[in-house]
Design an enzyme around this catalytic site. Structure first.
Site, PDB file in Angstrom:
ATOM      1  N   TYR A  41      26.517  45.301  34.038  1.00  0.00           N
ATOM      2  CA  TYR A  41      27.738  45.044  34.805  1.00  0.00           C
ATOM      3  C   TYR A  41      28.704  46.202  34.537  1.00  0.00           C
ATOM      4  CZ  TYR A  41      31.276  41.966  36.975  1.00  0.00           C
ATOM      5  OH  TYR A  41      32.218  41.415  37.791  1.00  0.00           O
ATOM      6  N   LYS A  95      31.443  46.865  39.617  1.00  0.00           N
ATOM      7  CA  LYS A  95      32.700  46.230  40.028  1.00  0.00           C
ATOM      8  C   LYS A  95      33.522  47.243  40.803  1.00  0.00           C
ATOM      9  CE  LYS A  95      34.053  42.866  39.435  1.00  0.00           C
ATOM     10  NZ  LYS A  95      34.079  41.703  40.308  1.00  0.00           N
ATOM     11  N   ASP A 108      30.639  44.974  44.109  1.00  0.00           N
ATOM     12  CA  ASP A 108      31.506  43.805  44.247  1.00  0.00           C
ATOM     13  C   ASP A 108      32.975  44.225  44.220  1.00  0.00           C
ATOM     14  OD1 ASP A 108      32.868  41.425  44.100  1.00  0.00           O
ATOM     15  OD2 ASP A 108      32.223  40.927  42.059  1.00  0.00           O
ATOM     16  N   HIS A 159      27.306  34.302  38.416  1.00  0.00           N
ATOM     17  CA  HIS A 159      28.568  35.007  38.210  1.00  0.00           C
ATOM     18  C   HIS A 159      28.981  34.921  36.744  1.00  0.00           C
ATOM     19  CE1 HIS A 159      33.036  34.422  37.873  1.00  0.00           C
ATOM     20  NE2 HIS A 159      33.022  35.566  38.513  1.00  0.00           N
TER      21      HIS A 159
HETATM   22  O1  GKR Z   1      35.975  40.616  34.675  1.00  0.00           O
HETATM   23  O2  GKR Z   1      37.274  41.775  35.963  1.00  0.00           O
HETATM   24  C1  GKR Z   1      36.355  40.982  35.781  1.00  0.00           C
HETATM   25  C2  GKR Z   1      35.652  40.468  37.002  1.00  0.00           C
HETATM   26  O3  GKR Z   1      36.210  41.065  38.137  1.00  0.00           O
HETATM   27  C3  GKR Z   1      35.727  38.976  37.088  1.00  0.00           C
HETATM   28  O4  GKR Z   1      37.053  38.531  36.941  1.00  0.00           O
HETATM   29  C4  GKR Z   1      35.161  38.421  38.380  1.00  0.00           C
HETATM   30  O5  GKR Z   1      35.425  37.054  38.458  1.00  0.00           O
HETATM   31  O6  GKR Z   1      33.010  39.113  37.562  1.00  0.00           O
HETATM   32  C5  GKR Z   1      33.686  38.487  38.512  1.00  0.00           C
HETATM   33  C6  GKR Z   1      33.124  38.665  39.894  1.00  0.00           C
HETATM   34  O7  GKR Z   1      31.931  38.843  40.020  1.00  0.00           O
HETATM   35  O8  GKR Z   1      33.867  38.568  40.872  1.00  0.00           O
HETATM   36 MG    MG Z   2      32.062  38.747  42.197  1.00  0.00          MG
END
Ligand code: GKR
Ligand code: MG
Length: 418
Positions: free
Chosen positions: A144, A188, A216, A315
């Protein structure tokens, strides 16, 4: 097996400055650890969000569950529903709309997992056996990746270093794959202009040919931008996750892009499934037992996905080992899990409330823990330290946006942004 006591302990652990569409992770991630103890002296563990509104409800519900049998999950759900009423607890991070049902499911899940842990221990079987038995011995997780700063402003750089462009992202992927053996990659997005994130995906594809990739942006793009990105990345993505907000927008994008759309934002409670399926908005659901009402309810949702031809992934949010164990038991019992699951584990950087040894990554997958129940033991010293950190850190809720605005006052978490 009657519940006699429930201990609810908020904890905080160090979190790197991971960037997302809402802002940036604060220096501490918050979680709540739940320990249910029965009249026979068995105890079970659950882990959930640490935001104060949610924590207060978890505490209130814990008191109301004393005296209930650990098998009586319908009774537990009814008691929790009565307490939550029509209160909608704080939205957590980037997990879609908060609803009353989701608020109940989020509280219930922590207790349900703890009770399954107890039941597994009582029968001498792992939790996966209470969910229909294992269809895989180890659960694959994805690397991730996050754009990130080198360290929190004013602090030391962390060991992961900065990742602010395609080269930094490839370097981060190399590091996580070397350490964990991941065989698929999630980036991300929603942080930089879409063209830069497309460039990062192309760089990943070239650096790791054959590894499935996902992107994502947490609904940071308009329908038009999502279609452009989806078409530009034809042949490069296993799925595109939450490019744009809402079921209607996702359906418009899904009709025009070559890859399936996945979500953990527009379908977050059972009531969202019928409209999303009718509109053809998603091809992949990212389940998360923390807000889908625990492990058994998540298994039911997985069965529905099978019926309606939706693929499944999982998730994650910043979490500790109790959650990883629960996710692993659930995923090991899901015949139709089609993709590697998400996990934030690498970003924990070794911090945990569970004793070392039970959870490990082999070739990017976590073998189902051997012991009965969840197969993990609470490390009470670590729990005490992390609770002290919670008290000292001064945070009571996750707020990536306000933290970001301390350093970039003009930052806006408006979505869609591009
Ligand atoms: O940890 O910043 C993060 C993620 O963006 C998380 O808050 C999301 O809920 O991992 C998540 C996602 O897949 O959207
Ligand atoms: Mg997501």
């Amino acid at each position: 097996m009657i519940i006699r006591q429930i201990h609810v302990t908020p904890v905080a652990f160090r979190d790197p400055p991971l960037l997302n569409a809402a802002g940036v992770h604060e220096p501490w991630a918050l979680r709540t650890i739940v320990e249910v103890v029965t009249d026979e002296g068995l105890s079970g563990l659950g882990e959930t969000y640490g935001d104060l509104g949610h924590l207060s409800k978890v505490r209130e519900c814990a008191a109301a569950l004393v005296g209930v049998d650990v098998h009586a999950t319908h009774e537990m759900y009814a008691r929790i529903s009565a307490i939550i009423g029509d209160v909608v607890t704080d939205m957590h991070g980037l997990t879609g709309v908060a609803t009353q049902e989701k608020s109940i499911d989020r509280v219930f899940a922590a207790f349900e997992v703890a009770c399954l842990d107890i039941r597994g221990k009582a029968y001498g079987v792992p939790v996966v056996d209470l969910l229909g038995g294992r269809v895989r011995d180890a659960v694959p997780y994805s690397a991730y990746l996050f754009y990130k700063w080198a360290g929190h402003p004013g602090g030391e750089p962390d060991r992961f270093g900065a990742a602010l462009d395609a080269a930094g992202i490839v370097e981060q992927a190399s590091m996580l794959i070397k350490e964990y053996g991941f065989a698929s990659i999630k980036l991300k997005g929603g942080v930089f202009a879409p063209s830069e994130e497309v460039e990062a995906i192309i760089a990943l594809r070239e650096a790791f040919p054959g590894l499935p990739l996902r992107l994502d942006p947490n609904a940071a793009w308009t329908v038009e931008t999502s279609i452009q990105v989806g078409q530009a990345l034809e042949g490069s993505l296993q799925y595109l996750e939450d490019p744009t907000p809402g079921i209607p927008g996702m359906a418009e994008v899904a009709a025009e892009v070559p890859m399936p759309l996945a979500t953990n934002m527009c379908v977050v409670t059972p009531e969202h499934l019928p409209p999303a399926i009718a509109a053809g908005a998603i091809g992949v659901l990212l389940l998360d037992h923390h807000y889908w009402g625990g492990l058994v309810r998540s298994s039911h949702i997985a069965a529905l996905c099978d019926t309606f031809g939706l693929e499944l992934s999982m998730h994650s949010n910043s979490h500790l080992g109790i959650s990883l164990a629960a996710m692993t038991h659930l995923a090991a019992a899901m015949p139709n899990l089609t993709h590697a699951c998400d996990t934030h584990t690498p970003w924990q950087n070794g911090q945990d409330v569970v004793a070392p040894g039970a959870l490990r990554f082999i070739d990017g997958a976590v073998p189902v823990p051997d012991g009965p129940g969840l197969g993990v033991e609470l490390d009470r010293d670590a729990l005490a330290v992390m609770h002290e950190q919670y008290l000292a850190c001064g945070l009571t809720a996750r707020d990536d946006t306000t933290y970001m605005q301390r350093f970039e006052p003009a930052f806006s978490a408006r979505r869609p942004r591009w």
